[in-house]
Design a protein around this motif. Structure first.
Motif, PDB file in Angstrom:
ATOM      1  N   MET A 151      -5.173  -6.657 -41.647  1.00  0.00           N
ATOM      2  CA  MET A 151      -3.812  -6.772 -42.153  1.00  0.00           C
ATOM      3  C   MET A 151      -3.820  -6.639 -43.674  1.00  0.00           C
ATOM      4  N   PRO A 152      -3.962  -5.475 -44.185  1.00  0.00           N
ATOM      5  CA  PRO A 152      -4.059  -5.316 -45.639  1.00  0.00           C
ATOM      6  C   PRO A 152      -2.738  -5.577 -46.345  1.00  0.00           C
ATOM      7  N   ILE A 153      -2.837  -6.299 -47.471  1.00  0.00           N
ATOM      8  CA  ILE A 153      -1.681  -6.508 -48.349  1.00  0.00           C
ATOM      9  C   ILE A 153      -2.049  -5.904 -49.693  1.00  0.00           C
ATOM     10  N   ARG A 154      -1.284  -4.938 -50.142  1.00  0.00           N
ATOM     11  CA  ARG A 154      -1.634  -4.231 -51.373  1.00  0.00           C
ATOM     12  C   ARG A 154      -0.451  -4.243 -52.354  1.00  0.00           C
ATOM     13  N   LYS A 155      -0.805  -4.222 -53.640  1.00  0.00           N
ATOM     14  CA  LYS A 155       0.221  -4.159 -54.672  1.00  0.00           C
ATOM     15  C   LYS A 155       0.393  -2.715 -55.112  1.00  0.00           C
ATOM     16  N   ASN A 156       1.643  -2.267 -55.152  1.00  0.00           N
ATOM     17  CA  ASN A 156       1.971  -0.909 -55.573  1.00  0.00           C
ATOM     18  C   ASN A 156       3.025  -0.999 -56.672  1.00  0.00           C
ATOM     19  N   ASN A 157       2.599  -0.720 -57.910  1.00  0.00           N
ATOM     20  CA  ASN A 157       3.482  -0.917 -59.069  1.00  0.00           C
ATOM     21  C   ASN A 157       3.899  -2.383 -59.139  1.00  0.00           C
ATOM     22  N   ASN A 158       5.176  -2.656 -59.014  1.00  0.00           N
ATOM     23  CA  ASN A 158       5.635  -4.046 -59.100  1.00  0.00           C
ATOM     24  C   ASN A 158       5.988  -4.631 -57.737  1.00  0.00           C
ATOM     25  N   GLN A 159       5.594  -3.956 -56.670  1.00  0.00           N
ATOM     26  CA  GLN A 159       5.935  -4.423 -55.324  1.00  0.00           C
ATOM     27  C   GLN A 159       4.663  -4.653 -54.505  1.00  0.00           C
ATOM     28  N   TRP A 160       4.807  -5.525 -53.513  1.00  0.00           N
ATOM     29  CA  TRP A 160       3.723  -5.792 -52.581  1.00  0.00           C
ATOM     30  C   TRP A 160       4.074  -5.197 -51.220  1.00  0.00           C
ATOM     31  N   LYS A 161       3.081  -4.598 -50.575  1.00  0.00           N
ATOM     32  CA  LYS A 161       3.311  -3.978 -49.264  1.00  0.00           C
ATOM     33  C   LYS A 161       2.300  -4.506 -48.254  1.00  0.00           C
ATOM     34  N   ILE A 162       2.786  -4.723 -47.044  1.00  0.00           N
ATOM     35  CA  ILE A 162       1.912  -5.156 -45.953  1.00  0.00           C
ATOM     36  C   ILE A 162       2.075  -4.178 -44.791  1.00  0.00           C
ATOM     37  N   ASP A 163       0.969  -3.877 -44.134  1.00  0.00           N
ATOM     38  CA  ASP A 163       0.949  -2.931 -43.013  1.00  0.00           C
ATOM     39  C   ASP A 163       0.000  -3.505 -41.961  1.00  0.00           C
ATOM     40  N   PHE A 164       0.532  -3.859 -40.793  1.00  0.00           N
ATOM     41  CA  PHE A 164      -0.331  -4.464 -39.771  1.00  0.00           C
ATOM     42  C   PHE A 164       0.219  -4.154 -38.378  1.00  0.00           C
ATOM     43  N   ARG A 165      -0.602  -4.470 -37.388  1.00  0.00           N
ATOM     44  CA  ARG A 165      -0.216  -4.279 -35.992  1.00  0.00           C
ATOM     45  C   ARG A 165      -0.344  -5.583 -35.223  1.00  0.00           C
ATOM     46  N   ILE A 166       0.521  -5.740 -34.251  1.00  0.00           N
ATOM     47  CA  ILE A 166       0.392  -6.800 -33.258  1.00  0.00           C
ATOM     48  C   ILE A 166       0.431  -6.089 -31.916  1.00  0.00           C
ATOM     49  N   GLY A 167      -0.711  -6.054 -31.262  1.00  0.00           N
ATOM     50  CA  GLY A 167      -0.793  -5.248 -30.053  1.00  0.00           C
ATOM     51  C   GLY A 167      -0.674  -3.777 -30.413  1.00  0.00           C
ATOM     52  N   SER A 168       0.254  -3.094 -29.751  1.00  0.00           N
ATOM     53  CA  SER A 168       0.434  -1.663 -30.023  1.00  0.00           C
ATOM     54  C   SER A 168       1.540  -1.393 -31.049  1.00  0.00           C
ATOM     55  N   LYS A 169       2.271  -2.436 -31.439  1.00  0.00           N
ATOM     56  CA  LYS A 169       3.408  -2.255 -32.351  1.00  0.00           C
ATOM     57  C   LYS A 169       2.968  -2.410 -33.807  1.00  0.00           C
ATOM     58  N   ARG A 170       3.458  -1.496 -34.639  1.00  0.00           N
ATOM     59  CA  ARG A 170       3.105  -1.513 -36.053  1.00  0.00           C
ATOM     60  C   ARG A 170       4.239  -2.135 -36.874  1.00  0.00           C
ATOM     61  N   TYR A 171       3.871  -2.935 -37.867  1.00  0.00           N
ATOM     62  CA  TYR A 171       4.841  -3.587 -38.746  1.00  0.00           C
ATOM     63  C   TYR A 171       4.514  -3.235 -40.199  1.00  0.00           C
ATOM     64  N   ARG A 172       5.572  -2.889 -40.949  1.00  0.00           N
ATOM     65  CA  ARG A 172       5.403  -2.615 -42.381  1.00  0.00           C
ATOM     66  C   ARG A 172       6.529  -3.303 -43.151  1.00  0.00           C
TER      67      ARG A 172
END
Length: 329
Positions: A1-22
């Protein structure tokens, strides 16, 4: 579940089962809170049906992680054999009882406890990796199982006299032109046979041997005695670069009559280097670096050979401060 900073915002991208969440947020904390909320909501839902077989999960794991391992092919074969022995069940329906049945059957077939522990470690790695990366939505069914406690293998190393016997046999009977030289380098560096056998001329420079593509995937540089370094360079010039000759070494080891442990063969040279290193006053941390051990615990088995360690047994035992002469009367 990576959480990364992009400029002045934070982004998270992860999956629970087969569903992707961003999700994008102003702070890292908001991303974590979003993730926890999604997981909590998912837990309230009816469990998602997952009828993938164990073999399917093994294949997914191998493509994502297993292929990166140094011994990936052997690990995959062991996992497939385990899967076939269980009848390739639905991965989610596997239980601890399946493992204990498998363990009983394999023990009756003569499979050792260390091998069984290795297999348990492999299958744990599959489930844990897939759960950690949200590829499966359930915990590792083998998590409660404890590894079998095994006796520590006897650590055999060669004495100076046994090394001499081995050299004499290689000199007299070995048909391979490289066995003697590789044996010398292994005894001088503690490197694995395969690490030296794969070295080319350019890996020997500045009185050092450069070890790459090692078991730990970390490069090492080990110094060589100048006389041995010159001997290696001359050997390569006269007889060419090293070729596969490990079997020739095994035969020499058997012919020489020195005591060995089954399954160690050329590894006895590594044990011999480490044991003599500590007996001659070497530092355990330096030895760890030379051998390329990631964990000091792996190196500590050689600590018992240090002179200080052995002298302490004499100096600190309960009779050392007592007058026991009267016991001889």
């Amino acid at each position: 579940m990576p959480i990364r900073k992009n400029n002045n915002q934070w982004k998270i991208d992860f999956r629970i089962g087969s569903k992707r969440y961003r999700h994008t947020a102003k702070t890292k904390l908001e991303c974590i809170q979003y993730r926890d909320k999604c997981i909590a909501e998912k837990d309230k839902e009816a469990p998602e049906k997952d009828d993938r077989t164990l073999r399917e999960l093994i294949d997914i794991w191998y493509e994502a992680r297993g292929i990166e391992l140094a011994d990936n092919e052997r690990t995959l074969k062991n996992l497939i054999r385990f899967c076939d022995a269980l009848g390739n069940p639905i991965a989610k329906e596997v239980t601890t009882r399946d493992w204990h049945k498998y363990k009983k059957k394999k023990r009756e077939a003569g499979i050792g406890d260390k091998t069984l522990n290795n297999i348990l470690g492999y299958i744990n790695a599959v489930y844990n990796f897939l759960f950690r990366n949200a590829i499966i939505g359930y915990c590792n069914p083998f998590q409660p199982i404890e590894k079998i406690r095994t006796h520590e293998k006897e650590l055999i190393f060669l004495s100076s006299e046994e090394i001499q016997l081995l050299f004499e046999d290689i000199q007299k009977n070995s048909k391979s032109r490289h066995v003697m030289m590789i044996t010398k380098i292994c005894l001088s560096t503690g490197a694995r046979w395969g690490e030296i056998e794969s070295r080319k001329d350019h890996h020997f420079k500045n009185n050092q041997v450069y070890l790459t593509y090692t078991k730990s995937k970390k490069n090492r540089i080990i110094p060589l005695d100048e006389a041995l370094f010159q001997e290696v360079k001359q050997h390569i010039r006269d007889k060419g670069e090293f070729t596969n000759c490990q079997e020739s070494f095994r035969r020499a080891l058997l012919r020489s009559g020195v005591r060995t442990v089954r399954g160690q063969a050329s590894h006895v040279l590594r044990h011999t280097f480490a044991s003599h290193f500590m007996m001659n006053g070497g530092n355990i941390r330096v030895l760890q670096s030379i051998l390329g051990h990631a964990d000091i615990k792996m190196t500590m088995k050689y600590a018992k050979f240090s002179k200080e360690h052995l002298n302490d047994a004499v100096r600190l035992n309960p009779l050392s401060k007592m007058d026991t002469s009267w016991t001889h009367r």
